[in-house]
Design a protein around this motif. Sequence first.
Motif: not given
Length: 389
Positions: A324-352
């Motif tokens: 937020i402080d750097n006025n960015l558009s996205t935050l890529n949290f990476g893989r693992t701990a998907s549920e806790i990351k979704s609790s702060v607002g992250a959504e899954p981006q499917d990867l193949t």
Amino acid sequence: MQKNAVLNFSSVLDIPSDIWKQFTNIQSYYLKQEYLNALEKNHPKITFRYIILLDRNNKPKAFAVIQIIDFYFETVKNDLKSFQKKIKELGQKLYLFPKKKPFKLLICGNTFVSGEHGILIANGFDKKQTIKELAKAILNYVNSNDNYQIDAFLFKDFVNESLSITNELKDYNYHPFSVEPNMVLHLDKTWNTFDDYLQDLKTKFRVKAKKALKLSKNLYVKDVTKDSIAQQLSEMEELYKKVAKNASFNLNDFNLNTYQEFMHHLDNNYIIKTYYLENKMVGFMSGVINNDSLDAHFVGIDYNLNRELAIYQRMLYDYIKVAIDNNLSTLNFGRTASEIKSSVGAEPQDLTMYLRHKKSITNKIIKLFLMRVQPTPFHQNLPFKNKPQ
């Protein structure tokens, strides 16, 4: 000259500058020379190779990053019901993967980062045709080098929008399979401060955030600089080892000395924060500002204090604050701990990913095996107010 010549380099610094100048569309930090050179220098157990395709006029048309690693399937934990454990169990049951000797894996992509960081196609070239030519060039390169006893080839981490192009790899007997998603937070343009973010959370999740911030209030947070990092690396290394040891799956260990070069080249665009309880380091987080995104990298955590001090949860909120402080558009949290990351607002981006075993018979079996492998399901939280459910 033949229609498509192929150049091979063992170091990114060997690639002539006039070739680099042709790739005017290099935007990602992960495909820049200084980043790749830093990885090379600090990871001697990985074999790095770079393949460049030239068109009939000697103009560079594509660039591929190759990392060859020894992977031991014994490192996949048996005590976790993980996506990677399923791969191990099924693979060994079908005799696809060795139990004790290393599995020699050629990766087109980045071992240490989720996402499309292995291929760059210059503007103006047919992407579908070019990726097939790259696949052929990689196969020919391995077949012409007796030093490489490659077991399998892996093209990693393509988003859904790219599949119409990367599915061309099927013509070279690569098999697609889904992996655990990259967790992405899309920042709202109205979030000028972290408090704005908090106000957009539903009550339940705002209470959870404030509880984590309260639990972590006794932590002293340091912004690491290129001048101060050397003094903190040994403690960071110990904490990183705790996380790596606890992970269900790890292609390769990251050498934290690489951070010093990242910070030298990127200065304020490489973010490292260390967390102290009194005089003891109990955690660190790292990430890079890559164009209009913040990409979370490795973390270190003292698990004995994590629940008591909400260290990891605090890190997630600090990543959000940095973005937020750097006025960015996205935050890529990476893989693992998907549920806790979704609790702060992250959504899954499917990867193949696309895998091909060098042995043709084994490769046919792998196709059936990969059809049975699916990412571990998780509960997707919806923490924001006034968002489609």
